[in-house]
Design an enzyme around this catalytic site. Structure first.
Site, PDB file in Angstrom:
ATOM      1  N   HIS A 139      24.132  19.573  37.241  1.00 37.21           N
ATOM      2  CA  HIS A 139      23.287  19.224  38.385  1.00 37.21           C
ATOM      3  C   HIS A 139      23.322  17.729  38.682  1.00 37.21           C
ATOM      4  O   HIS A 139      22.536  17.235  39.496  1.00 37.21           O
ATOM      5  CB  HIS A 139      21.843  19.649  38.123  1.00 37.21           C
ATOM      6  CG  HIS A 139      21.147  18.798  37.114  1.00 37.21           C
ATOM      7  ND1 HIS A 139      21.593  18.686  35.820  1.00 37.21           N
ATOM      8  CD2 HIS A 139      20.059  17.998  37.210  1.00 37.21           C
ATOM      9  CE1 HIS A 139      20.804  17.863  35.164  1.00 37.21           C
ATOM     10  NE2 HIS A 139      19.862  17.423  35.979  1.00 37.21           N
ATOM     11  N   HIS A 184      22.124  12.979  41.714  1.00 36.79           N
ATOM     12  CA  HIS A 184      21.283  13.894  40.933  1.00 36.79           C
ATOM     13  C   HIS A 184      20.696  14.949  41.862  1.00 36.79           C
ATOM     14  O   HIS A 184      19.967  14.636  42.806  1.00 36.79           O
ATOM     15  CB  HIS A 184      20.168  13.100  40.254  1.00 36.79           C
ATOM     16  CG  HIS A 184      19.336  13.901  39.311  1.00 36.79           C
ATOM     17  ND1 HIS A 184      18.399  14.813  39.731  1.00 36.79           N
ATOM     18  CD2 HIS A 184      19.296  13.917  37.964  1.00 36.79           C
ATOM     19  CE1 HIS A 184      17.812  15.359  38.676  1.00 36.79           C
ATOM     20  NE2 HIS A 184      18.338  14.836  37.597  1.00 36.79           N
TER      21      HIS A 184
END
Length: 630
Positions: free
Chosen positions: A525, A540
């Site tokens: 992620h 992010h």
């Protein structure tokens, strides 16, 4: 199948079938020598196994890291296994000293190549994924196959031995029967290694890209300084020695206490079936109760089972209940230990700044073999002291022999397991929650804890921002959000860097500039990039999404890849993030912003599309007034 044959049934072949029953005193002496050699060689191999793991880590062949060793280990180990289950053309009687020398050479060779196969195979698990949940699923299915193989040996051992034997020997078989049994297991072991070599394709996984080569002189240093790995190793060493003593004693129990060795196949058939279901319960049990609690419950169940077993006598029903209760927790404990060892890779990476996969995973088979060495010593001594050697039957074993054997079969293992459990309770703290925090910390400090793949450190790279202006394009479609307004304090406070955020309308993340992938993460992620002009950035996806353990995320690039602006890096499924209850805002920060003189926002509101310019970054001159080239 291979390991169960070696660890559980080899000793009964040595003690009950290898030597002529007419010479009891000399036979006992040879049994002592052989068991001592096995134990000593396995202790010696403890010094070799870490180098085996390191060798696999450093192997680069056209067939990949693992497959060459799996095939070589499966071939050589299987041939030697069959030879060890023989009297080597009578050498054990005609020249006992030469037999012992040849035996020692063959055994250590077989054990080393078995280690290459075993470490190579199980090292595929952390090579597939970093995160705990995916590892649990992968290891569970692998352990289902392992469970079937381990127990099917117990189902077929006595029927095969009797089928191939010339002399049935009161249901115990003869040398020919045991040799053909070993040939059968060896062939299946070799054939399965061939299937793995031919039927699998090794990919360059994220984890393997983050591997730092460990020098030979640093192998034990790397292991010893990982305190969680070492405490778990001590726990597992005591535990596996205990269970292997009891497991290896069970066929003796059926043969010399119950007098019905053929019924042993009933037990192993039941174990094989219930073992599959036990293994499949591991992921939900670990998720609901935690691995630590699963471990403690398993140990308690096994201790109760040994107590029942000790007083079961010749009652088949009680013996089966006790033995099955003793077996069911074993694959669960195996998976708990395997998961903690796998997670200790990231623990060591965070603590020391680099990772070692196969080297770390080599610890588990190393400990299994040490436990096997201890088991061989104890079971060999117990068989001799209880009179359970060549020529003996159940009617020959005295009451004191029964008591002596049960003390070794149940008392010693219970003590070892209790000590190991106490150490686990006091010292092993690495659980799922701590591992998730470690992964999160690696993410936050990616530029400090992940290797750059080159000669220079991340600190050196941070300083090398070129005089060339860098156009930073939006990596995703969505609505612009000021970084100070996101709900993650690490980003909103500026601790992670200077930048912006986007509320995504699409789940595709693209490269904001031409550059190199400097860091990839277990949960897929987030990603760290370095532009060709030296800009370091972290992208992010979501807030709290580290806890999703990679579910809903697909990564298309790997660490070290050079990417072009607009190239797709990651794709994520927004409904999965929302269903999990997390914010899908994408935070984009420049982590070495302090080394950039001009940090200009081209756009700071409204909707944006990927490829649209957001920032303009440049460093016209450095501290000494001269441009710095990356």
């Amino acid at each position: 199948m291979f390991y169960a044959t070696l660890s559980t049934y080899f000793m009964i072949f040595i003690t009950s079938h290898l030597f002529d029953k007419s010479s009891s005193a000399s036979n006992d002496k040879m049994i002592f020598y052989i068991t001592f050699i096995i134990g000593a060689l396995r202790i010696v191999e403890l010094l070799i196994d870490p180098f085996i793991g390191n060798a696999i880590d450093n192997t680069n062949s056209r067939w990949g890291h693992f497959k060459p060793w799996i095939l070589a280990g499966g071939t050589i180990g299987s041939v030697i296994l069959a030879i060890l289950f023989s009297n080597m053309l009578g050498l054990n009687e005609s020249n006992p000293l030469m037999y012992l020398i040849v035996f020692a050479v063959l055994y250590i060779t077989m054990d080393i190549f078995y280690s290459f196969k075993d470490v190579g195979f199980w090292s595929m698990i952390p090579a597939i994924s970093f995160d705990s949940a995916e590892r649990e699923k992968t290891a569970t299915f692998a352990r289902v196959g392992s469970n079937i193989g381990q127990n099917i040996v117990g189902v077929i051992v006595m029927p095969l031995v009797i089928f191939f034997s010339i002399n049935k020997n009161s249901g115990q078989g003869d040398l020919r029967g045991w040799f053909m049994f070993a040939v059968t297991v060896g062939f299946i072991s070799w054939f399965s290694a061939v299937i793995v070599a031919m039927g699998t394709k090794e990919n360059d996984s994220l984890l393997r890209k983050n591997t730092e080569k460990t020098r030979l002189r640093d192998v034990f240093k790397v292991l010893a300084r990982n305190d969680q790995l070492m405490w778990l190793s001590l726990t597992y060493c005591l535990y596996t020695a205990g269970i292997q003593i009891t497991n290896a004693s069970q066929l003796y129990y059926f043969t010399y206490i119950m007098g019905k060795p053929g019924q042993y196949s009933i037990l192993m058939s039941i174990n094989m079936i219930v073992g599959i279901f036990a293994v499949l319960t591991f992921p939900p049990l670990a998720q609901k109760f935690s691995r630590r609690n699963v471990f403690f419950a398993c140990i308690a169940t096994m201790l109760v089972a040994m107590l029942i077993f000790a007083f079961a006598g010749s009652n088949l029903l009680l013996v089966l209940i006790a033995a099955v209760l003793f077996y069911i927790p074993q694959p669960l404990v195996f998976l708990v230990v395997l998961m903690i060892i796998s997670d200790s890779v990231e623990y060591g990476q965070l603590k020391f700044g680099h990772r070692d996969e196969s080297l770390t995973l080599a610890v588990r088979p190393l400990l299994d073999k040490l436990g096997g060495a201890i088991s061989n010593w104890v079971v060999g001594a117990a068989a001799v002291l209880a009179g359970m050697t060549a020529g003996a039957t159940a009617s020959n074993i005295s009451t004191s022999g029964h008591v002596t054997f049960k003390l070794f079969m149940f008392g010693v293992p219970a003590l070892l397991m209790l000590i190991g459990t106490f150490i686990f309770f006091k010292k092993v703290t690495l659980d799922e929650k701590e591992h998730a925090e470690i992964v999160d910390e690696l993410e936050k400090t990616w530029h400090e804890h992940l290797e750059t793949g080159g000669e220079e450190s991340m600190q050196e790279i941070e300083k090398k921002v070129s005089a060339t202006t860098t156009s930073y394009k939006s990596p995703i479609d969505g609505a612009y959000v000021n970084l100070a307004d996101v709900s993650d304090e690490n980003f909103s406070s500026g601790n992670m860097g200077k930048g912006f955020a986007i509320k995504p309308t699409d789940g595709k993340v693209y490269a904001p500039f031409d550059g190199t992938v400097e860091a990839t993460f277990p949960t897929r992620h987030a990603i760290g990039l370095r532009s060709d002009t030296g800009i370091l950035t972290l992208i992010h996806i979501g807030i709290g999404t580290v806890k999703m353990q990679g579910t809903g995320f697909v990564q298309y690039v790997q660490k070290g890849d050079h990417v072009k602006q607009g190239q797709e890096l990651i794709e994520f499924w927004q409904p999965a993030i929302k269903k999990a209850g997390y914010d899908d805002t994408v935070m984009i920060v420049v982590t070495n912003f302090k080394d950039i003189k001009d940090f200009n926002y081209i756009k700071d509101a409204g909707d944006v599309t990927h490829g649209e310019e957001i920032l303009n970054l440049s460093n016209p001159d450095n501290d000494d007034g001269q441009s710095t080239q990356s």
